[in-house]
Write a protein that holds these residues in place. Structure first.
Motif, PDB file in Angstrom:
ATOM      1  N   VAL A 167     -16.577  10.025 -30.800  1.00 48.79           N
ATOM      2  CA  VAL A 167     -16.060   9.658 -29.486  1.00 48.79           C
ATOM      3  C   VAL A 167     -15.055   8.521 -29.608  1.00 48.79           C
ATOM      4  N   LYS A 168     -15.336   7.558 -30.497  1.00 49.33           N
ATOM      5  CA  LYS A 168     -14.425   6.422 -30.640  1.00 49.33           C
ATOM      6  C   LYS A 168     -13.054   6.863 -31.169  1.00 49.33           C
ATOM      7  N   ASP A 169     -13.013   7.943 -31.958  1.00 50.45           N
ATOM      8  CA  ASP A 169     -11.725   8.470 -32.420  1.00 50.45           C
ATOM      9  C   ASP A 169     -10.888   8.961 -31.237  1.00 50.45           C
ATOM     10  N   MET A 170     -11.533   9.677 -30.328  1.00 49.82           N
ATOM     11  CA  MET A 170     -10.812  10.228 -29.179  1.00 49.82           C
ATOM     12  C   MET A 170     -10.401   9.113 -28.210  1.00 49.82           C
ATOM     13  N   VAL A 171     -11.271   8.125 -28.011  1.00 49.66           N
ATOM     14  CA  VAL A 171     -10.937   7.024 -27.103  1.00 49.66           C
ATOM     15  C   VAL A 171      -9.774   6.214 -27.661  1.00 49.66           C
ATOM     16  N   LYS A 172      -9.857   5.874 -28.952  1.00 46.89           N
ATOM     17  CA  LYS A 172      -8.806   5.071 -29.585  1.00 46.89           C
ATOM     18  C   LYS A 172      -7.458   5.779 -29.526  1.00 46.89           C
ATOM     19  N   THR A 173      -7.454   7.057 -29.797  1.00 52.26           N
ATOM     20  CA  THR A 173      -6.199   7.827 -29.753  1.00 52.26           C
ATOM     21  C   THR A 173      -5.772   8.098 -28.319  1.00 52.26           C
ATOM     22  N   GLY A 174      -6.742   8.431 -27.464  1.00 50.98           N
ATOM     23  CA  GLY A 174      -6.434   8.880 -26.111  1.00 50.98           C
ATOM     24  C   GLY A 174      -5.910   7.797 -25.200  1.00 50.98           C
ATOM     25  N   VAL A 175      -6.334   6.547 -25.383  1.00 47.72           N
ATOM     26  CA  VAL A 175      -5.842   5.462 -24.522  1.00 47.72           C
ATOM     27  C   VAL A 175      -4.327   5.336 -24.648  1.00 47.72           C
ATOM     28  N   VAL A 176      -3.851   5.315 -25.878  1.00 47.06           N
ATOM     29  CA  VAL A 176      -2.402   5.196 -26.093  1.00 47.06           C
ATOM     30  C   VAL A 176      -1.682   6.477 -25.645  1.00 47.06           C
ATOM     31  N   PRO A 222       8.360  14.008  -0.876  1.00 47.40           N
ATOM     32  CA  PRO A 222       7.001  14.314  -1.351  1.00 47.40           C
ATOM     33  C   PRO A 222       6.925  14.743  -2.810  1.00 47.40           C
ATOM     34  N   LEU A 223       7.962  15.429  -3.302  1.00 47.73           N
ATOM     35  CA  LEU A 223       7.942  15.869  -4.700  1.00 47.73           C
ATOM     36  C   LEU A 223       7.917  14.690  -5.657  1.00 47.73           C
ATOM     37  N   TYR A 224       8.457  13.551  -5.222  1.00 48.30           N
ATOM     38  CA  TYR A 224       8.516  12.358  -6.083  1.00 48.30           C
ATOM     39  C   TYR A 224       7.118  11.839  -6.410  1.00 48.30           C
ATOM     40  N   PHE A 225       6.167  12.076  -5.535  1.00 49.77           N
ATOM     41  CA  PHE A 225       4.775  11.687  -5.790  1.00 49.77           C
ATOM     42  C   PHE A 225       3.923  12.865  -6.260  1.00 49.77           C
ATOM     43  N   MET A 226       4.189  14.063  -5.736  1.00 48.63           N
ATOM     44  CA  MET A 226       3.316  15.206  -6.014  1.00 48.63           C
ATOM     45  C   MET A 226       3.485  15.743  -7.437  1.00 48.63           C
ATOM     46  N   ILE A 227       4.711  15.735  -7.959  1.00 45.93           N
ATOM     47  CA  ILE A 227       4.933  16.241  -9.322  1.00 45.93           C
ATOM     48  C   ILE A 227       4.241  15.356 -10.365  1.00 45.93           C
ATOM     49  N   PRO A 228       4.411  14.012 -10.324  1.00 40.76           N
ATOM     50  CA  PRO A 228       3.687  13.184 -11.300  1.00 40.76           C
ATOM     51  C   PRO A 228       2.169  13.317 -11.192  1.00 40.76           C
ATOM     52  N   ALA A 229       1.672  13.467  -9.965  1.00 43.80           N
ATOM     53  CA  ALA A 229       0.230  13.638  -9.794  1.00 43.80           C
ATOM     54  C   ALA A 229      -0.241  14.916 -10.478  1.00 43.80           C
ATOM     55  N   THR A 230       0.527  15.986 -10.311  1.00 39.48           N
ATOM     56  CA  THR A 230       0.164  17.274 -10.903  1.00 39.48           C
ATOM     57  C   THR A 230       0.177  17.213 -12.427  1.00 39.48           C
ATOM     58  N   VAL A 231       1.233  16.641 -12.986  1.00 36.63           N
ATOM     59  CA  VAL A 231       1.332  16.548 -14.445  1.00 36.63           C
ATOM     60  C   VAL A 231       0.275  15.603 -14.996  1.00 36.63           C
ATOM     61  N   GLY A 232       0.049  14.487 -14.306  1.00 38.08           N
ATOM     62  CA  GLY A 232      -0.926  13.506 -14.772  1.00 38.08           C
ATOM     63  C   GLY A 232      -2.326  14.063 -14.879  1.00 38.08           C
ATOM     64  N   CYS A 233      -2.658  15.057 -14.045  1.00 37.34           N
ATOM     65  CA  CYS A 233      -3.989  15.664 -14.092  1.00 37.34           C
ATOM     66  C   CYS A 233      -4.257  16.403 -15.396  1.00 37.34           C
ATOM     67  N   SER A 234      -3.207  16.744 -16.121  1.00 38.04           N
ATOM     68  CA  SER A 234      -3.388  17.447 -17.397  1.00 38.04           C
ATOM     69  C   SER A 234      -3.476  16.492 -18.574  1.00 38.04           C
ATOM     70  N   TYR A 235      -3.262  15.205 -18.323  1.00 37.87           N
ATOM     71  CA  TYR A 235      -3.256  14.223 -19.407  1.00 37.87           C
ATOM     72  C   TYR A 235      -4.633  13.579 -19.562  1.00 37.87           C
ATOM     73  N   ALA A 236      -5.599  14.375 -19.964  1.00 44.28           N
ATOM     74  CA  ALA A 236      -6.972  13.893 -20.189  1.00 44.28           C
ATOM     75  C   ALA A 236      -7.231  13.900 -21.694  1.00 44.28           C
ATOM     76  N   PHE A 237      -7.140  12.732 -22.321  1.00 44.08           N
ATOM     77  CA  PHE A 237      -7.190  12.668 -23.775  1.00 44.08           C
ATOM     78  C   PHE A 237      -8.334  11.814 -24.331  1.00 44.08           C
ATOM     79  N   MET A 238      -9.039  11.053 -23.489  1.00 43.57           N
ATOM     80  CA  MET A 238      -9.909  10.007 -24.019  1.00 43.57           C
ATOM     81  C   MET A 238     -11.338  10.428 -24.328  1.00 43.57           C
ATOM     82  N   LEU A 239     -11.842  11.480 -23.668  1.00 43.95           N
ATOM     83  CA  LEU A 239     -13.253  11.830 -23.828  1.00 43.95           C
ATOM     84  C   LEU A 239     -13.416  13.299 -24.216  1.00 43.95           C
ATOM     85  N   PRO A 240     -14.473  13.628 -24.954  1.00 41.36           N
ATOM     86  CA  PRO A 240     -14.717  15.034 -25.300  1.00 41.36           C
ATOM     87  C   PRO A 240     -14.959  15.914 -24.081  1.00 41.36           C
ATOM     88  N   VAL A 241     -15.539  15.335 -23.016  1.00 41.45           N
ATOM     89  CA  VAL A 241     -15.872  16.137 -21.829  1.00 41.45           C
ATOM     90  C   VAL A 241     -14.696  16.277 -20.875  1.00 41.45           C
TER      91      VAL A 241
END
Length: 604
Positions: free
Chosen positions: A543-552, A508-527
């Motif tokens: 907004v386009k600055d954050m989207v352009k940077t955040g996608v990558v 279970p840790l193999y799926f639960m740890i990436p899910a937990t870390v991935g939830c903190s990777y919100a980079f694309m939108l101001p909200v």
């Protein structure tokens, strides 16, 4: 009535409409599904809707289980209410109290200025310094507080480097744009009044500028090109701070709420799992943070003009003079702080002791100090509460024995390092309720059988290779959390992901740890996160600055997590075997009946 008018009126009351309509829309669920599972799914979807739309305040939605689970016969109140202040919440609380003491005495500002003075003021190095400082501070402070503290420092440095922002924007305009502004009645002159006495920051900015302006022989096109470059760098400075704060929060258990929810749900769902504590999480997540931070720095520096030959060669030009002024400002601000006083030294000592005790309690790879106590009695929460309790009575002034024998000495009141009022004001009690709501939801999913029921419908996913599933889970949650709170996101999906791992016979840790870390990777939108909102509110980002940077940034985050899970993560948590502790309560029938896919090393 016009459609546009009706639409506006509906939007004005859309939250109230959601509160009325959502319970009606989901009403067929408890009527058509198995009784307990249907009722629990009804509450889960209702809370998920309210969390994602914020029809109710997040904390208010979090306490709905207290009334809904008992009244619907899902879970008795005596099992729901204790979930709101379990051991994990005490660890979170102790981390917040320690952070408030650091902020109280300004130690975070001293750390920030020292790091910036070391890395230098060339744009790429300064962006790296900003990111390192922000990520380190957000390991202990909240991501929001870190961003709010670092942005004013960044703006002060930027003004010393490039001058006033409004003037810089005017220099970026072409002659045609200037003419258009005049025709439209817009003046290029700044409308806000100047201070009657220049501040030290302005003095630093003016030092050496007069000569530079007098000898500026560049053409108008060269000045415009240089100003556009400076605007790009300015945006890079502002955008790197919230991103680094979000990345840094993943490195410690107390850094961000999703990490604590993982621990709480593991203890609820897999009581025998002892693989993750403060030390083992740090040993896994800190290298991951460094890898992602380095890749993020390269991307932001490349995108916003920081990577160039000036990193390796010194040039004597306008940029060099601006960099010298910024370096002087940083050194002057640090000098103003004076030498480390007694309170700062004491906070530094307790902060380091706090970290060391948490790391060494039970680090797994060596014997920790918890062996001196009865097994299972001392946890990370105990360690945290011991240290922060000392802050409330340890003196903030150096004790003096001579004071007792000197009748002329000033009898000043005793001031501890931290007062309860300061701690009370600093603690976000709404987040503690949100954590509790998540734990209550997980408990209900487990005991009602909803998690097992959902897991039964996820069996087709057994055909997906586990390594690919890790990337898909991380990417999905990183995208979902762009539109919803990261805490609400992990609360909703973690029980489902745990059940999915059981169904496909993966640790279970193999799926639960990436899910937990991935939830903190919100980079694309101001909200997406409060740090993003704070940086966007400065008015210098689009907004386009954050989207352009955040996608990558999101792509880099998914790749970093995948790398970590399949290299040192496998070795640390034995992720290539199915553990004995992975038998959730009340789900033994589901586990005993599952069919193991061939080729997996599963030992049930």
């Amino acid at each position: 009535m016009k459609i546009s008018v009706l639409t506006k009126k509906l939007w004005c009351v859309h939250k109230q409409l959601l509160l009325v309509l959502a319970p009606l829309v989901f009403l067929p669920l408890p009527l058509t599904l198995p009784e307990k599972e249907g009722k629990c799914l009804y509450v889960v979807l209702l809370m998920a809707t309210f969390w994602c739309t914020e029809a109710l305040p997040l904390a208010v939605t979090a306490i709905l289980p207290v009334c809904l689970f008992p009244t619907l016969g899902i879970l008795p109140a005596k099992k729901v209410c204790p979930q709101y202040f379990i051991e994990t919440n005490f660890l979170f609380l102790s981390g917040l109290v320690m952070a408030s003491s650091i902020e109280e005495w300004g130690l975070h500002r001293r750390i920030a200025l020292k790091v910036l003075s070391i890395v230098g003021v060339k744009p790429a190095w300064l962006i790296l310094g900003m990111m390192l400082t922000s990520s380190f501070l957000s390991m202990w402070l909240s991501n929001t507080a870190t961003t709010a503290m670092m942005l004013p420092i960044a703006n002060a440095i930027l003004e010393s480097l490039f001058g006033d922002l409004e003037t810089l924007k005017q220099k970026c305009k072409s002659p045609e744009e200037h003419e258009s502004a005049v025709i439209n009645g817009q003046s290029s002159v700044k409308l806000h009044s100047l201070p009657s006495e220049p501040s030290e920051k302005h003095m630093l900015s003016m030092d050496g500028m007069d000569g530079a302006e007098q000898t500026d022989l560049r053409t108008a096109e060269e000045i415009r090109s240089e100003s556009q470059y400076q605007m790009k760098v300015w945006k890079g400075f502002l955008i790197c701070i919230p991103y680094a704060a979000s990345i840094g929060g993943t490195a410690t258990l107390t850094g961000t709420a999703p990490n604590l929810i993982l621990i709480g749900q593991l203890k609820s769902y897999f009581p025998d799992c002892d693989r993750i504590n403060f030390g083992s999480w740090f040993a896994f997540a800190f290298p991951l943070m460094l890898v992602f931070l380095f890749m993020g720095w390269l991307w932001i520096s490349f995108l916003y003009g920081g990577l160039n030959t000036r990193l390796c060669f010194t040039k004597h030009d306008h940029r060099a003079r601006a960099e010298a002024r910024a370096q002087a400002m940083i050194k002057e601000d640090y000098r103003k702080l004076g030498p480390l006083n007694f309170a700062e030294g004491a906070i530094s000592f307790f902060f380091i002791l706090f970290a060391i005790l948490l790391f060494t309690r039970d680090p797994k790879f060596v014997t920790g100090w918890s062996v001196f106590f009865k097994k299972g009695y001392v946890s990370d929460a105990v360690t945290g509460v011991i240290i922060v309790s000392i802050l409330f009575f340890f003196p903030s002034q150096k004790p003096s024995l001579s004071w007792w024998f000197d009748p002329q000495a000033v009898n000043t009141p005793y001031v501890p390092l931290l007062s309860w009022k300061k701690a009370q004001d600093s603690v976000p009690w709404n987040i503690i309720l949100l954590l509790g709501g998540g734990f209550a939801m997980a408990k209900a999913c487990e005991e009602s059988g909803l998690a097992a029921w959902i897991g039964g419908h996820l069996q087709p996913l057994a055909e997906v290779p586990p390594a690919a599933a890790v990337m898909l889970i991380t990417a999905f949650l990183a995208c979902f959390t762009e539109f919803a709170s990261n805490t609400a996101t992990i609360i909703i999906f973690l029980p489902v992901i745990a059940e999915l791992a059981i169904r496909v016979s993966v640790n279970p840790l193999y799926f639960m740890i990436p899910a937990t870390v991935g939830c903190s990777y919100a980079f694309m939108l101001p909200v997406s996160t409060p740090p993003n909102s704070i940086a966007f509110a400065s008015g210098h980002l689009m907004v386009k600055d954050m989207v352009k940077t955040g996608v990558v940034m999101n792509i880099l985050g998914v790749l970093s997590v995948s790398l970590a899970m399949n290299t040192w993560g496998v070795a640390m948590f034995q992720l290539n075997t199915y553990p004995d502790w992975a038998h959730p309560l009340n789900n033994t029938d589901a586990v005993s009946g599952l069919h193991l896919p061939s080729g997996l090393n599963a030992t049930l």
